[in-house]
Design a protein around this motif. Structure first.
Motif, mmCIF file in Angstrom:
data_model
loop_
_atom_site.group_PDB
_atom_site.id
_atom_site.type_symbol
_atom_site.label_atom_id
_atom_site.label_comp_id
_atom_site.label_asym_id
_atom_site.label_seq_id
_atom_site.Cartn_x
_atom_site.Cartn_y
_atom_site.Cartn_z
ATOM 1 N N ILE A 1 41.022 26.661 39.210
ATOM 2 C CA ILE A 1 41.046 27.848 40.054
ATOM 3 C C ILE A 1 39.718 28.563 39.871
ATOM 4 O O ILE A 1 39.257 28.764 38.749
ATOM 5 C CB ILE A 1 42.213 28.777 39.651
ATOM 6 N N ARG A 2 39.109 28.921 40.974
ATOM 7 C CA ARG A 2 37.869 29.684 40.923
ATOM 8 C C ARG A 2 38.135 31.064 41.503
ATOM 9 O O ARG A 2 38.893 31.199 42.461
ATOM 10 C CB ARG A 2 36.777 28.972 41.709
ATOM 11 N N VAL A 3 37.503 32.056 40.911
ATOM 12 C CA VAL A 3 37.666 33.435 41.365
ATOM 13 C C VAL A 3 36.285 34.035 41.581
ATOM 14 O O VAL A 3 35.388 33.863 40.762
ATOM 15 C CB VAL A 3 38.442 34.279 40.324
ATOM 16 N N VAL A 4 36.143 34.719 42.698
ATOM 17 C CA VAL A 4 34.957 35.515 42.967
ATOM 18 C C VAL A 4 35.458 36.956 43.114
ATOM 19 O O VAL A 4 36.153 37.270 44.074
ATOM 20 C CB VAL A 4 34.228 35.058 44.250
ATOM 21 N N ALA A 5 35.137 37.769 42.134
ATOM 22 C CA ALA A 5 35.559 39.173 42.144
ATOM 23 C C ALA A 5 34.342 40.027 42.483
ATOM 24 O O ALA A 5 33.347 40.016 41.766
ATOM 25 C CB ALA A 5 36.125 39.574 40.788
ATOM 26 N N THR A 6 34.421 40.729 43.584
ATOM 27 C CA THR A 6 33.330 41.598 44.014
ATOM 28 C C THR A 6 33.685 43.025 43.621
ATOM 29 O O THR A 6 34.662 43.594 44.118
ATOM 30 C CB THR A 6 33.119 41.493 45.535
ATOM 31 N N ILE A 7 32.889 43.586 42.721
ATOM 32 C CA ILE A 7 33.128 44.929 42.202
ATOM 33 C C ILE A 7 32.084 45.864 42.817
ATOM 34 O O ILE A 7 30.900 45.758 42.507
ATOM 35 C CB ILE A 7 32.996 44.974 40.655
ATOM 36 N N SER B 1 44.016 26.984 35.448
ATOM 37 C CA SER B 1 45.234 27.047 36.268
ATOM 38 C C SER B 1 45.470 28.484 36.716
ATOM 39 O O SER B 1 44.885 29.427 36.177
ATOM 40 C CB SER B 1 46.448 26.574 35.468
ATOM 41 N N LEU B 2 46.350 28.632 37.696
ATOM 42 C CA LEU B 2 46.778 29.978 38.109
ATOM 43 C C LEU B 2 47.483 30.690 36.966
ATOM 44 O O LEU B 2 47.348 31.896 36.802
ATOM 45 C CB LEU B 2 47.709 29.899 39.321
ATOM 46 N N GLU B 3 48.231 29.936 36.177
ATOM 47 C CA GLU B 3 48.922 30.529 35.032
ATOM 48 C C GLU B 3 47.917 31.154 34.061
ATOM 49 O O GLU B 3 48.120 32.260 33.568
ATOM 50 C CB GLU B 3 49.771 29.473 34.323
ATOM 51 N N ALA B 4 46.834 30.450 33.792
ATOM 52 C CA ALA B 4 45.801 30.988 32.896
ATOM 53 C C ALA B 4 45.188 32.255 33.485
ATOM 54 O O ALA B 4 44.939 33.229 32.758
ATOM 55 C CB ALA B 4 44.721 29.937 32.642
ATOM 56 N N LYS C 1 38.515 36.845 45.715
ATOM 57 C CA LYS C 1 38.713 35.570 46.382
ATOM 58 C C LYS C 1 39.212 34.630 45.294
ATOM 59 O O LYS C 1 38.515 34.416 44.297
ATOM 60 C CB LYS C 1 37.414 35.024 46.973
ATOM 61 N N VAL C 2 40.410 34.112 45.455
ATOM 62 C CA VAL C 2 40.959 33.120 44.525
ATOM 63 C C VAL C 2 40.954 31.806 45.277
ATOM 64 O O VAL C 2 41.576 31.682 46.340
ATOM 65 C CB VAL C 2 42.380 33.508 44.062
ATOM 66 N N LEU C 3 40.242 30.817 44.734
ATOM 67 C CA LEU C 3 39.936 29.595 45.471
ATOM 68 C C LEU C 3 40.364 28.352 44.701
ATOM 69 O O LEU C 3 40.375 28.343 43.467
ATOM 70 C CB LEU C 3 38.431 29.515 45.719
ATOM 71 N N LYS C 4 40.699 27.315 45.455
ATOM 72 C CA LYS C 4 40.917 26.000 44.867
ATOM 73 C C LYS C 4 40.082 24.991 45.639
ATOM 74 O O LYS C 4 39.838 25.152 46.837
ATOM 75 C CB LYS C 4 42.383 25.608 44.868
ATOM 76 N N GLU C 5 39.649 23.963 44.937
ATOM 77 C CA GLU C 5 38.823 22.930 45.564
ATOM 78 C C GLU C 5 39.684 22.074 46.495
ATOM 79 O O GLU C 5 40.854 21.801 46.211
ATOM 80 C CB GLU C 5 38.201 22.059 44.473
ATOM 81 N N VAL C 6 39.083 21.655 47.594
ATOM 82 C CA VAL C 6 39.801 20.786 48.541
ATOM 83 C C VAL C 6 39.152 19.415 48.587
ATOM 84 O O VAL C 6 38.046 19.226 48.173
ATOM 85 C CB VAL C 6 39.853 21.388 49.960
#
Length: 117
Positions: free
Chosen positions: A18-24, A82-85, A112-117
């Motif tokens: 899971i990749r996250v891009v957090a824009t603050i 993982s999403l759990e983590a 933005k919570v992303l998963k690879e396709v």
């Protein structure tokens, strides 16, 4: 790494991360204070189970279009096993304390919570 309970291997043999891009977006004039706070917390986050990558980043001029430089934004780039983590991360004492500490200098947060396709 492979014995971590959070890892899921997809059908093609890749680990589904899971990749996250957090824009603050910070209130004007608060980037320096925010960076001190977030950098102090990065060490704690990187020690969490399931954290693969966690970095606070700011815009850097690259002379590329359509790049939009914003001096009041810090972007957190994250990678989780993982999403759990990721969900566990949000409940940790250091993240609860972080959110309380920065609440008066943060104007908005977008994720933005992303998963690879």
């Amino acid at each position: 790494l492979m014995d971590n309970v959070f890892l899921k291997i997809n059908i093609e043999g890749r680990i589904d991360m899971i990749r996250v891009v957090a824009t603050i977006r910070l209130k004007p004039g608060n980037v320096s204070d925010y960076l001190k706070i977030v950098k102090a917390n990065v060490v704690n986050v990187r020690e969490e189970s399931g954290c693969v990558e966690y970095a606070a980043c700011v815009d850097t001029a690259a002379d590329l279009q359509p790049q939009n430089i914003d001096e009041n934004v810090v972007t957190i780039i994250e990678k989780w096993e993982s999403l759990e983590a990721l969900h566990n991360h949000l409940k940790t004492p250091h993240m609860l304390a972080y959110r309380e500490t920065v609440k008066d200098i943060v104007e908005s947060v977008s994720l933005k919570v992303l998963k690879e396709v």
